[in-house]
Design a protein around this motif. Structure first.
Motif, PDB file in Angstrom:
ATOM      1  N   ASP A  26       0.820  -1.203   0.000  1.00  0.00           N
ATOM      2  CA  ASP A  26       0.000   0.000   0.000  1.00  0.00           C
ATOM      3  C   ASP A  26       0.861   1.264   0.000  1.00  0.00           C
ATOM      4  O   ASP A  26       0.625   2.193  -0.778  1.00  0.00           O
ATOM      5  CB  ASP A  26      -0.934  -0.006   1.213  1.00  0.00           C
ATOM      6  CG  ASP A  26      -1.959   1.103   1.163  1.00  0.00           C
ATOM      7  OD1 ASP A  26      -2.572   1.299   0.086  1.00  0.00           O
ATOM      8  OD2 ASP A  26      -2.159   1.772   2.193  1.00  0.00           O
ATOM      9  N   TYR A  27       1.880   1.288   0.860  1.00  0.00           N
ATOM     10  CA  TYR A  27       2.743   2.464   0.934  1.00  0.00           C
ATOM     11  C   TYR A  27       3.478   2.700  -0.382  1.00  0.00           C
ATOM     12  O   TYR A  27       3.485   3.817  -0.913  1.00  0.00           O
ATOM     13  CB  TYR A  27       3.748   2.340   2.085  1.00  0.00           C
ATOM     14  CG  TYR A  27       4.761   3.456   2.068  1.00  0.00           C
ATOM     15  CD1 TYR A  27       4.411   4.725   2.494  1.00  0.00           C
ATOM     16  CD2 TYR A  27       6.039   3.249   1.574  1.00  0.00           C
ATOM     17  CE1 TYR A  27       5.318   5.765   2.450  1.00  0.00           C
ATOM     18  CE2 TYR A  27       6.954   4.282   1.522  1.00  0.00           C
ATOM     19  CZ  TYR A  27       6.586   5.543   1.967  1.00  0.00           C
ATOM     20  OH  TYR A  27       7.485   6.576   1.900  1.00  0.00           O
ATOM     21  N   ASN A  29       2.769   1.665  -3.299  1.00  0.00           N
ATOM     22  CA  ASN A  29       1.828   1.993  -4.363  1.00  0.00           C
ATOM     23  C   ASN A  29       1.438   3.475  -4.315  1.00  0.00           C
ATOM     24  O   ASN A  29       1.269   4.114  -5.344  1.00  0.00           O
ATOM     25  CB  ASN A  29       0.596   1.102  -4.263  1.00  0.00           C
ATOM     26  CG  ASN A  29       0.012   0.823  -5.620  1.00  0.00           C
ATOM     27  OD1 ASN A  29       0.703   0.908  -6.623  1.00  0.00           O
ATOM     28  ND2 ASN A  29      -1.246   0.492  -5.644  1.00  0.00           N
ATOM     29  N   LYS A  30       1.313   4.015  -3.111  1.00  0.00           N
ATOM     30  CA  LYS A  30       0.962   5.426  -2.956  1.00  0.00           C
ATOM     31  C   LYS A  30       2.083   6.346  -3.442  1.00  0.00           C
ATOM     32  O   LYS A  30       1.811   7.411  -3.982  1.00  0.00           O
ATOM     33  CB  LYS A  30       0.619   5.742  -1.505  1.00  0.00           C
ATOM     34  CG  LYS A  30      -0.731   5.222  -1.092  1.00  0.00           C
ATOM     35  CD  LYS A  30      -1.010   5.526   0.368  1.00  0.00           C
ATOM     36  CE  LYS A  30      -2.323   4.908   0.787  1.00  0.00           C
ATOM     37  NZ  LYS A  30      -2.542   5.028   2.233  1.00  0.00           N
ATOM     38  N   VAL A  31       3.324   5.957  -3.220  1.00  0.00           N
ATOM     39  CA  VAL A  31       4.446   6.817  -3.615  1.00  0.00           C
ATOM     40  C   VAL A  31       4.956   6.502  -5.020  1.00  0.00           C
ATOM     41  O   VAL A  31       5.872   7.176  -5.498  1.00  0.00           O
ATOM     42  CB  VAL A  31       5.618   6.735  -2.595  1.00  0.00           C
ATOM     43  CG1 VAL A  31       5.171   7.219  -1.238  1.00  0.00           C
ATOM     44  CG2 VAL A  31       6.206   5.341  -2.521  1.00  0.00           C
ATOM     45  N   ARG A  35       1.895   5.096 -10.879  1.00  0.00           N
ATOM     46  CA  ARG A  35       0.718   4.325 -10.481  1.00  0.00           C
ATOM     47  C   ARG A  35      -0.479   4.511 -11.403  1.00  0.00           C
ATOM     48  O   ARG A  35      -1.320   3.643 -11.515  1.00  0.00           O
ATOM     49  CB  ARG A  35       0.336   4.613  -9.031  1.00  0.00           C
ATOM     50  CG  ARG A  35      -0.189   5.999  -8.763  1.00  0.00           C
ATOM     51  CD  ARG A  35      -0.514   6.179  -7.270  1.00  0.00           C
ATOM     52  NE  ARG A  35      -0.800   7.555  -6.956  1.00  0.00           N
ATOM     53  CZ  ARG A  35       0.102   8.465  -6.616  1.00  0.00           C
ATOM     54  NH1 ARG A  35       1.358   8.119  -6.529  1.00  0.00           N
ATOM     55  NH2 ARG A  35      -0.246   9.698  -6.357  1.00  0.00           N
ATOM     56  N   LYS A  46       4.347  -1.497 -10.963  1.00  0.00           N
ATOM     57  CA  LYS A  46       3.405  -2.158 -10.050  1.00  0.00           C
ATOM     58  C   LYS A  46       3.866  -3.594  -9.755  1.00  0.00           C
ATOM     59  O   LYS A  46       3.748  -4.071  -8.622  1.00  0.00           O
ATOM     60  CB  LYS A  46       2.005  -2.150 -10.638  1.00  0.00           C
ATOM     61  CG  LYS A  46       1.422  -0.752 -10.728  1.00  0.00           C
ATOM     62  CD  LYS A  46       0.140  -0.745 -11.532  1.00  0.00           C
ATOM     63  CE  LYS A  46      -0.254   0.682 -11.873  1.00  0.00           C
ATOM     64  NZ  LYS A  46      -1.370   0.727 -12.813  1.00  0.00           N
ATOM     65  N   HIS A 125      -4.993  -5.259  -8.167  1.00  0.00           N
ATOM     66  CA  HIS A 125      -5.011  -3.799  -8.064  1.00  0.00           C
ATOM     67  C   HIS A 125      -5.709  -3.173  -9.268  1.00  0.00           C
ATOM     68  O   HIS A 125      -6.488  -2.228  -9.121  1.00  0.00           O
ATOM     69  CB  HIS A 125      -3.584  -3.262  -7.921  1.00  0.00           C
ATOM     70  CG  HIS A 125      -3.535  -1.828  -7.586  1.00  0.00           C
ATOM     71  ND1 HIS A 125      -3.311  -0.862  -8.528  1.00  0.00           N
ATOM     72  CD2 HIS A 125      -3.719  -1.183  -6.404  1.00  0.00           C
ATOM     73  CE1 HIS A 125      -3.348   0.323  -7.950  1.00  0.00           C
ATOM     74  NE2 HIS A 125      -3.585   0.156  -6.667  1.00  0.00           N
ATOM     75  N   GLN A 129      -9.084  -1.054  -9.017  1.00  0.00           N
ATOM     76  CA  GLN A 129      -9.140   0.339  -9.520  1.00  0.00           C
ATOM     77  C   GLN A 129     -10.262   0.498 -10.535  1.00  0.00           C
ATOM     78  O   GLN A 129     -10.987   1.491 -10.517  1.00  0.00           O
ATOM     79  CB  GLN A 129      -7.793   0.732 -10.138  1.00  0.00           C
ATOM     80  CG  GLN A 129      -6.666   0.858  -9.163  1.00  0.00           C
ATOM     81  CD  GLN A 129      -6.880   1.972  -8.154  1.00  0.00           C
ATOM     82  OE1 GLN A 129      -7.703   2.856  -8.302  1.00  0.00           O
ATOM     83  NE2 GLN A 129      -6.130   1.920  -7.081  1.00  0.00           N
TER      84      GLN A 129
END
Length: 136
Positions: A26-27, A29-31, A35, A46, A125, A129
């Motif tokens: 999760d972390y 993927n956020k940075v 993405r 990814k 993912h 999404q």
């Protein structure tokens, strides 16, 4: 007894390591600057994130799996001939006799299994999404 010997410890390891696995994924993927990129670079980034998260999970869970496997294998031996009396005794004897690195025996092979995790996370993912964007 039997195959259940060491099962509780294996279960604890999966809960803790899988929690870390999801947090790392999760972390990162956020940075991830790619993405939202639907090109090869976006999917490759990814996949790499899935690999990193999977290897992190494997690193955390492998010592537990080693201990659990040793106790389960030994459960076929009569109690009087067993080397380990329990989980704490198993950890202590492995540390004294073989060192900490013995807890990571087979870790290289374990990392080879992680590639499927990377693919599964990318697919999950992307599906997640796509379904959440349609709800908006």
């Amino acid at each position: 007894s039997g195959l259940y010997r060491g099962f509780g410890f294996a279960w604890m390891s999966k809960i803790s390591s899988f929690g870390a696995f999801l947090e790392v994924f999760d972390y990162l993927n956020k940075v991830n600057p790619y993405r939202r990129d639907n090109s090869f670079v976006g999917y490759a980034s990814k996949f790499a994130i899935g690999q990193i998260a999977g290897i992190s999970e494997a690193f955390l869970s492998h010592p537990y799996a080693t201990l659990s496997a040793r106790l389960q294998i030994e459960s076929t031996v009569p109690v009087s001939e067993r080397k380990y009396r329990g989980m704490a005794d198993c950890i202590g004897k492995i540390y004294r006799e073989e060192g900490v690195s013995a807890l990571f025996k087979g870790f290289g092979a374990k990392t080879m299994q992680v590639s499927s995790t990377g693919v599964a996370l990318v697919v999950y993912h992307e599906i997640f999404q796509a379904t959440t964007e349609h709800r908006k």
